[in-house]
Design a protein around this motif. Structure first.
Motif, PDB file in Angstrom:
ATOM      1  N   CYS A   1     -32.966  10.502  75.758  1.00 17.08           N
ATOM      2  CA  CYS A   1     -31.507   9.840  75.613  1.00 17.08           C
ATOM      3  C   CYS A   1     -31.092   9.935  77.263  1.00 17.08           C
TER       4      CYS A   1
ATOM      5  N   ARG B   1     -28.124   8.926  78.245  1.00 20.09           N
ATOM      6  CA  ARG B   1     -26.801   9.602  78.359  1.00 20.09           C
ATOM      7  C   ARG B   1     -26.649  10.873  78.474  1.00 20.09           C
ATOM      8  N   GLN B   2     -27.762  11.647  78.007  1.00 18.24           N
ATOM      9  CA  GLN B   2     -27.785  13.191  78.199  1.00 18.24           C
ATOM     10  C   GLN B   2     -28.416  13.316  79.688  1.00 18.24           C
TER      11      GLN B   2
ATOM     12  N   LEU C   1     -24.863  13.435  81.599  1.00 19.44           N
ATOM     13  CA  LEU C   1     -24.224  14.526  81.258  1.00 19.44           C
ATOM     14  C   LEU C   1     -24.600  16.012  81.680  1.00 19.44           C
TER      15      LEU C   1
ATOM     16  N   LYS D   1     -25.318   5.978  71.991  1.00 13.97           N
ATOM     17  CA  LYS D   1     -26.206   5.209  70.895  1.00 13.97           C
ATOM     18  C   LYS D   1     -26.657   6.316  69.893  1.00 13.97           C
TER      19      LYS D   1
ATOM     20  N   ILE E   1     -29.132   8.115  67.792  1.00  8.69           N
ATOM     21  CA  ILE E   1     -30.582   7.997  67.663  1.00  8.69           C
ATOM     22  C   ILE E   1     -31.100   9.269  66.940  1.00  8.69           C
TER      23      ILE E   1
ATOM     24  N   PHE F   1     -32.374  11.925  67.819  1.00  8.33           N
ATOM     25  CA  PHE F   1     -32.207  13.074  68.329  1.00  8.33           C
ATOM     26  C   PHE F   1     -30.917  13.541  68.163  1.00  8.33           C
ATOM     27  N   CYS F   2     -30.059  12.744  68.083  1.00  7.93           N
ATOM     28  CA  CYS F   2     -28.368  13.153  68.038  1.00  7.93           C
ATOM     29  C   CYS F   2     -28.328  14.478  67.118  1.00  7.93           C
TER      30      CYS F   2
ATOM     31  N   CYS G   1     -28.730  17.431  68.943  1.00  6.20           N
ATOM     32  CA  CYS G   1     -28.167  17.594  70.439  1.00  6.20           C
ATOM     33  C   CYS G   1     -27.111  18.417  70.385  1.00  6.20           C
TER      34      CYS G   1
ATOM     35  N   TYR H   1     -24.728  18.010  72.547  1.00  6.11           N
ATOM     36  CA  TYR H   1     -23.729  17.037  72.878  1.00  6.11           C
ATOM     37  C   TYR H   1     -23.151  16.195  71.746  1.00  6.11           C
ATOM     38  N   ALA H   2     -23.489  16.259  70.577  1.00  6.45           N
ATOM     39  CA  ALA H   2     -23.525  15.376  69.535  1.00  6.45           C
ATOM     40  C   ALA H   2     -21.886  15.336  69.249  1.00  6.45           C
TER      41      ALA H   2
ATOM     42  N   CYS I   1     -20.358  13.278  72.036  1.00  7.81           N
ATOM     43  CA  CYS I   1     -20.374  12.027  71.976  1.00  7.81           C
ATOM     44  C   CYS I   1     -19.697  11.154  71.063  1.00  7.81           C
ATOM     45  N   PHE I   2     -19.576  11.833  69.576  1.00  8.16           N
ATOM     46  CA  PHE I   2     -19.341  10.957  68.476  1.00  8.16           C
ATOM     47  C   PHE I   2     -18.011  11.619  67.996  1.00  8.16           C
TER      48      PHE I   2
END
Ligand code: SF4
Length: 165
Positions: free
Chosen positions: A15, A17-18, A21, A149, A151, A153-154, A157, A159-160, A163-164
């Motif tokens: 990812c 984005r990760q 971060l 986005k 995926i 792995f989220c 993760c 960071y979930a 992110c969401f």
């Protein structure tokens, strides 16, 4: 100076984005169980046969090799699900070692699955790695992270929530 690390290479192939971060030191929840099990496996498995060393700012495990004069560096993972990322992370270490005159080969060890994957740094992987390094530097320099986005792995993760939510 922007420093690309093996960990960032691993995340890049999962990812992008990760990567941003992590590079901006936005730390996820430290007691995340996913991180914990990784720490545990790293500390306990292969403890008798491995030797952790630090070369040129990189830390990894060296396994003894049966062939004289050849060294094997290993990455211990908890699953083979993210094999491309693990392979490219190991290739990054092999690439850096080669640049300082050390020829080595790699092994990805997955103790929970009793699996071992051999990794060699060939021309195709070098091209892929060099493109990734350039791209990671661009991501790190960007003012904002790439869009989140969803995926697979989220769900693992740390960071979930970030992110969401
Ligand atoms: S939660 Fe998903 S999108 Fe966000 S950083 Fe983790 S893997 Fe990437």
């Amino acid at each position: 100076m922007i420093r690309v690390t093996g960990t960032l290479i691993w995340y890049y192939f999962i990812c992008k984005r990760q990567v941003w971060l992590m590079a901006h030191e936005i730390n996820p929840f430290q007691n995340d169980p996913f991180l914990e099990i990784g720490r545990f496996l790293h500390a306990e498995s292969y403890a008798r046969e491995k030797k952790e060393i630090e070369v040129d700012g990189m830390k990894f495990d060296i396994l003894r090799s049966k062939e004289k004069g050849s060294i094997v560096i290993a990455e211990i993972k908890k699953s083979s699900k993210f094999l491309e990322s693990a392979t490219m992370q190991l290739c990054f270490y092999l690439y850096r070692l080669r640049r300082i005159g050390i020829k080595a080969r790699g092994e990805i060890l997955v103790p929970q699955e009793k699996k071992k994957f051999e990794v060699d740094l060939d021309d195709e992987k070098i091209v892929k790695l060099e493109q990734a390094i350039v791209d990671i530097k661009n991501i790190m320099q960007a003012k904002k992270p790439p869009e989140a986005k969803k995926i697979n792995f989220c769900k693992h993760c740390a960071y979930a929530e970030f992110c969401f939510s």
